[in-house]
Scaffold this motif. Structure first.
Motif, PDB file in Angstrom:
ATOM      1  N   ARG A 257       0.815  -1.215   0.000  1.00 27.87           N
ATOM      2  CA  ARG A 257       0.000   0.000   0.000  1.00 27.87           C
ATOM      3  C   ARG A 257       0.847   1.263   0.000  1.00 27.87           C
ATOM      4  NH1 ARG A 257      -2.812  -0.988   5.276  1.00 27.87           N
ATOM      5  NH2 ARG A 257      -3.522   1.172   5.020  1.00 27.87           N
ATOM      6  N   CYS A 258       2.116   1.129  -0.353  1.00 25.05           N
ATOM      7  CA  CYS A 258       3.013   2.291  -0.344  1.00 25.05           C
ATOM      8  C   CYS A 258       3.978   2.213  -1.519  1.00 25.05           C
ATOM      9  CB  CYS A 258       3.789   2.360   0.969  1.00 25.05           C
ATOM     10  SG  CYS A 258       4.891   3.791   1.110  1.00 25.05           S
ATOM     11  N   HIS A 259       4.151   3.339  -2.197  1.00 26.61           N
ATOM     12  CA  HIS A 259       5.179   3.452  -3.238  1.00 26.61           C
ATOM     13  C   HIS A 259       6.218   4.452  -2.768  1.00 26.61           C
ATOM     14  CE1 HIS A 259       6.949   3.374  -7.256  1.00 26.61           C
ATOM     15  NE2 HIS A 259       7.090   4.690  -7.139  1.00 26.61           N
ATOM     16  N   ILE A 260       7.487   4.033  -2.773  1.00 21.68           N
ATOM     17  CA  ILE A 260       8.573   4.909  -2.325  1.00 21.68           C
ATOM     18  C   ILE A 260       9.155   5.624  -3.537  1.00 21.68           C
ATOM     19  CG2 ILE A 260      10.789   5.040  -1.145  1.00 21.68           C
ATOM     20  CD1 ILE A 260      10.079   2.444   0.295  1.00 21.68           C
ATOM     21  N   HIS A 261       9.135   6.954  -3.501  1.00 18.71           N
ATOM     22  CA  HIS A 261       9.730   7.786  -4.554  1.00 18.71           C
ATOM     23  C   HIS A 261      11.089   8.255  -4.041  1.00 18.71           C
ATOM     24  CE1 HIS A 261       5.889   8.169  -6.849  1.00 18.71           C
ATOM     25  NE2 HIS A 261       5.373   7.995  -5.640  1.00 18.71           N
ATOM     26  N   THR A 262      12.163   7.722  -4.615  1.00 18.08           N
ATOM     27  CA  THR A 262      13.516   8.053  -4.163  1.00 18.08           C
ATOM     28  C   THR A 262      14.010   9.298  -4.882  1.00 18.08           C
ATOM     29  OG1 THR A 262      13.953   5.706  -3.826  1.00 18.08           O
ATOM     30  CG2 THR A 262      15.848   7.163  -3.883  1.00 18.08           C
ATOM     31  N   GLY A 263      14.537  10.240  -4.119  1.00 28.00           N
ATOM     32  CA  GLY A 263      15.075  11.454  -4.717  1.00 28.00           C
ATOM     33  C   GLY A 263      14.471  12.700  -4.100  1.00 28.00           C
ATOM     34  N   ASP A 264      14.771  13.843  -4.714  1.00 29.54           N
ATOM     35  CA  ASP A 264      14.331  15.151  -4.233  1.00 29.54           C
ATOM     36  C   ASP A 264      12.828  15.306  -4.460  1.00 29.54           C
ATOM     37  OD1 ASP A 264      13.891  17.822  -3.692  1.00 29.54           O
ATOM     38  OD2 ASP A 264      15.736  18.497  -4.653  1.00 29.54           O
ATOM     39  N   SER A 265      12.074  15.496  -3.385  1.00 33.19           N
ATOM     40  CA  SER A 265      10.616  15.593  -3.518  1.00 33.19           C
ATOM     41  C   SER A 265      10.188  16.820  -4.314  1.00 33.19           C
ATOM     42  CB  SER A 265       9.952  15.621  -2.135  1.00 33.19           C
ATOM     43  OG  SER A 265      10.391  16.743  -1.387  1.00 33.19           O
ATOM     44  N   ARG A 266      11.077  17.823  -4.445  1.00 32.00           N
ATOM     45  CA  ARG A 266      10.731  19.002  -5.235  1.00 32.00           C
ATOM     46  C   ARG A 266      10.615  18.674  -6.721  1.00 32.00           C
ATOM     47  NH1 ARG A 266      15.419  22.678  -2.652  1.00 32.00           N
ATOM     48  NH2 ARG A 266      16.454  20.681  -3.071  1.00 32.00           N
ATOM     49  N   GLN A 267      11.214  17.544  -7.107  1.00 27.24           N
ATOM     50  CA  GLN A 267      11.160  17.106  -8.509  1.00 27.24           C
ATOM     51  C   GLN A 267      10.095  16.033  -8.731  1.00 27.24           C
ATOM     52  OE1 GLN A 267      13.088  18.928 -10.414  1.00 27.24           O
ATOM     53  NE2 GLN A 267      13.945  19.880  -8.564  1.00 27.24           N
ATOM     54  N   LEU A 268       9.246  15.806  -7.760  1.00 26.84           N
ATOM     55  CA  LEU A 268       8.226  14.764  -7.856  1.00 26.84           C
ATOM     56  C   LEU A 268       7.293  15.041  -9.033  1.00 26.84           C
ATOM     57  CD1 LEU A 268       7.063  12.228  -6.380  1.00 26.84           C
ATOM     58  CD2 LEU A 268       5.583  13.803  -5.118  1.00 26.84           C
ATOM     59  N   GLN A 269       7.047  14.015  -9.851  1.00 26.10           N
ATOM     60  CA  GLN A 269       6.243  14.176 -11.058  1.00 26.10           C
ATOM     61  C   GLN A 269       4.755  13.889 -10.843  1.00 26.10           C
ATOM     62  OE1 GLN A 269       7.606  15.445 -13.945  1.00 26.10           O
ATOM     63  NE2 GLN A 269       9.297  15.724 -12.483  1.00 26.10           N
ATOM     64  N   LEU A 270       4.369  13.477  -9.651  1.00 24.67           N
ATOM     65  CA  LEU A 270       2.956  13.200  -9.389  1.00 24.67           C
ATOM     66  C   LEU A 270       2.118  14.471  -9.485  1.00 24.67           C
ATOM     67  CD1 LEU A 270       3.000  10.820  -6.268  1.00 24.67           C
ATOM     68  CD2 LEU A 270       2.446  10.200  -8.622  1.00 24.67           C
ATOM     69  N   ARG A 271       0.872  14.308  -9.949  1.00 22.09           N
ATOM     70  CA  ARG A 271      -0.092  15.406  -9.982  1.00 22.09           C
ATOM     71  C   ARG A 271      -1.494  14.867  -9.737  1.00 22.09           C
ATOM     72  NH1 ARG A 271       1.076  20.385 -12.532  1.00 22.09           N
ATOM     73  NH2 ARG A 271       3.251  20.561 -13.216  1.00 22.09           N
ATOM     74  N   ASP A 272      -2.313  15.648  -9.076  1.00 24.89           N
ATOM     75  CA  ASP A 272      -3.745  15.365  -9.001  1.00 24.89           C
ATOM     76  C   ASP A 272      -4.047  13.973  -8.439  1.00 24.89           C
ATOM     77  OD1 ASP A 272      -6.504  15.735  -9.427  1.00 24.89           O
ATOM     78  OD2 ASP A 272      -6.394  14.998 -11.489  1.00 24.89           O
ATOM     79  N   VAL A 273      -3.365  13.590  -7.329  1.00 26.56           N
ATOM     80  CA  VAL A 273      -3.577  12.241  -6.788  1.00 26.56           C
ATOM     81  C   VAL A 273      -3.962  12.224  -5.313  1.00 26.56           C
ATOM     82  CG1 VAL A 273      -1.962  11.155  -8.421  1.00 26.56           C
ATOM     83  CG2 VAL A 273      -1.125  11.961  -6.194  1.00 26.56           C
ATOM     84  N   ALA A 274      -3.687  13.297  -4.572  1.00 24.92           N
ATOM     85  CA  ALA A 274      -3.715  13.219  -3.111  1.00 24.92           C
ATOM     86  C   ALA A 274      -4.972  13.824  -2.492  1.00 24.92           C
ATOM     87  CB  ALA A 274      -2.486  13.902  -2.522  1.00 24.92           C
ATOM     88  N   ASP A 275      -5.510  13.095  -1.509  1.00 24.99           N
ATOM     89  CA  ASP A 275      -6.542  13.646  -0.628  1.00 24.99           C
ATOM     90  C   ASP A 275      -5.914  14.365   0.554  1.00 24.99           C
ATOM     91  OD1 ASP A 275      -8.983  12.303  -1.847  1.00 24.99           O
ATOM     92  OD2 ASP A 275      -7.734  10.558  -1.392  1.00 24.99           O
ATOM     93  N   ARG A 276      -4.651  14.047   0.804  1.00 30.22           N
ATOM     94  CA  ARG A 276      -3.966  14.581   1.990  1.00 30.22           C
ATOM     95  C   ARG A 276      -2.467  14.594   1.705  1.00 30.22           C
ATOM     96  NH1 ARG A 276      -6.117  14.645   7.365  1.00 30.22           N
ATOM     97  NH2 ARG A 276      -7.913  13.483   6.557  1.00 30.22           N
TER      98      ARG A 276
END
Length: 408
Positions: A257-276
């Motif tokens: 139930r968890c995906h680990i994104h390794t690296g600088d979170s400022r470069q995170l490519q996720l969009r439009d996914v979070a409730d929190r």
């Protein structure tokens, strides 16, 4: 039975004599062993001085888990540590060395983590491994480490030296969650326990959460294990913390139930996914605000948990009229003084400062969201949580900010 009782009384008297001669230290009590015999505790280094009466048959027996005496059971771990060290140093013990002995430490399973100012005198270094074996024995541990100052390298790598043991991996249970990490490479923050408990109680059932500064999973795990989050995207750039987070997720049965994104979170490519979104970085998580706005669901929005160290300047003291001081011992001298009054007026002022910070942050986040999506948003302060203070006028706060798009 009478003969055995007589032998036991004789052994008790013998132990008292041995304690007087410092051949036994009283840490362990007389213990019955198979064959109707009684085991008498003797210091191993004093065996050569042992001289028992010829009418008393005896043999040397090693007991794996001797029974502590009542006096030993009443001693605190700090007292046991000092007594063991005095015994180790003998005539070389001094008040200066005693000041080097810690009164408190962190425990992680079978590893004791000492503070950085412990055992700094040169006399300790000359003892070598005997010192750390004594510390471990006195504190009921198998491994000993000592921490230093956190490195200013962006990943808050701890300067921790392993003094006894083969590796620094430990397991720490916190609110029913099992964390595992290497103390020589990762930090554990016990001071955040109140916020971890609060996060665990939030109603997150079915939600998708982004943790922008996951570390070893301080908040990722409470969201998954207790708060009921459906899925967490955990961002972390410290490779050692990533390994610890992976192991901790597996330990708690929530790895799927968890995906680990390794690296600088400022470069995170996720969009439009979070409730929190959790922004658990201090002294400021401000650099993560644009990312947090991007990952929030654009049609429904969500809640941001924004961590920040807020400083409250000291207010100048109002002028006080000249008064006669009461005599010492009088009833007036026992009444609340100026310090109590100052503390009472400081609380509301601090809260007003926190409120101003929360409202200013809400306004900026609202502007970022409107700029990003090209339409108005509203932001509402749900709660301001005080986690802990770092100084009399610096407080670690968490702002719960609800962000929703304004419907046409």
């Amino acid at each position: 039975v009478p003969a055995l009782a007589t032998e036991r009384r004789f052994a008790q008297r013998l132990r008292e004599c041995l304690e007087e001669e410092r051949l036994s230290d009283g840490r362990y009590q007389l213990q019955r062993v198979p064959g109707g015999r009684v085991a008498l505790p003797v210091l191993e280094e004093k065996l050569s001085q042992l001289c028992l009466p010829p009418e008393m048959p005896w043999e040397l027996v090693r007991i794996q888990d001797p029974v502590p005496s009542r006096a030993a059971r009443r001693r605190t771990p700090a007292q046991r540590l000092r007594e063991e060290l005095r015994r180790l140093l003998g005539a070389n013990w001094s008040e200066q060395l005693e000041r080097d002995v810690p009164h408190a430490w962190q425990r992680h399973g079978d590893l004791v983590l000492l503070s950085e100012d412990s055992f700094k005198a040169a006399a300790w270094e000359r003892l070598g491994s005997a010192l750390w074996e004594t510390v471990a024995s006195a504190l009921g541990a198998r491994r000993v480490a000592r921490r230093g100052r956190v490195m200013p390298d962006g990943t808050r790598t701890p300067r921790v030296t392993l003094l006894l043991g083969q590796h620094g991996w430990v397991e720490h249970v916190d609110n029913g969650i099992r964390y595992t990490f290497d103390v020589t490479k990762c930090m554990f923050s016990p001071g955040n326990i109140t916020e971890k408990l609060r996060v665990a109680s939030l109603p997150c059932s079915g939600e998708v959460l982004v943790d922008l500064y996951a570390g070893i999973g301080y908040f990722t795990l409470p969201f998954l294990v207790h708060a009921g989050a459906a899925f967490v995207h955990a961002c972390e750039w410290n490779s050692h913390a990533v390994e610890a987070l992976h192991r901790t997720l597996v330990l708690n049965g929530v790895r799927d139930r968890c995906h680990i994104h390794t690296g600088d979170s400022r470069q995170l490519q996720l969009r439009d996914v979070a409730d929190r979104v959790n922004l658990g970085l201090i002294p400021s998580s401000e650099e993560g605000w644009p990312v947090a706005c991007r990952v929030l669901k654009k049609d429904t929005g969500g809640v941001l948990h924004i961590h920040h160290n807020v400083e409250t300047p000291r207010a100048p003291a109002p002028p006080q009229p000249a008064v006669l001081l009461p005599e010492r011992g009088s009833p007036e001298a026992a009444s609340p003084g100026a310090e109590d009054g100052e503390e009472q007026t400081l609380g509301p002022r601090l809260r007003a400062e926190w409120q101003r910070w929360a409202e200013a942050t809400a306004s900026r986040i609202q502007g970022l969201l409107a700029q990003l999506h090209g339409r108005p948003w509203r932001s509402s302060v749900l709660h301001v949580e005080a986690v802990k203070s770092y100084a009399p006028h610096v407080h670690h706060l968490v702002l719960d900010l609800e962000c929703r798009p304004v419907l046409p």
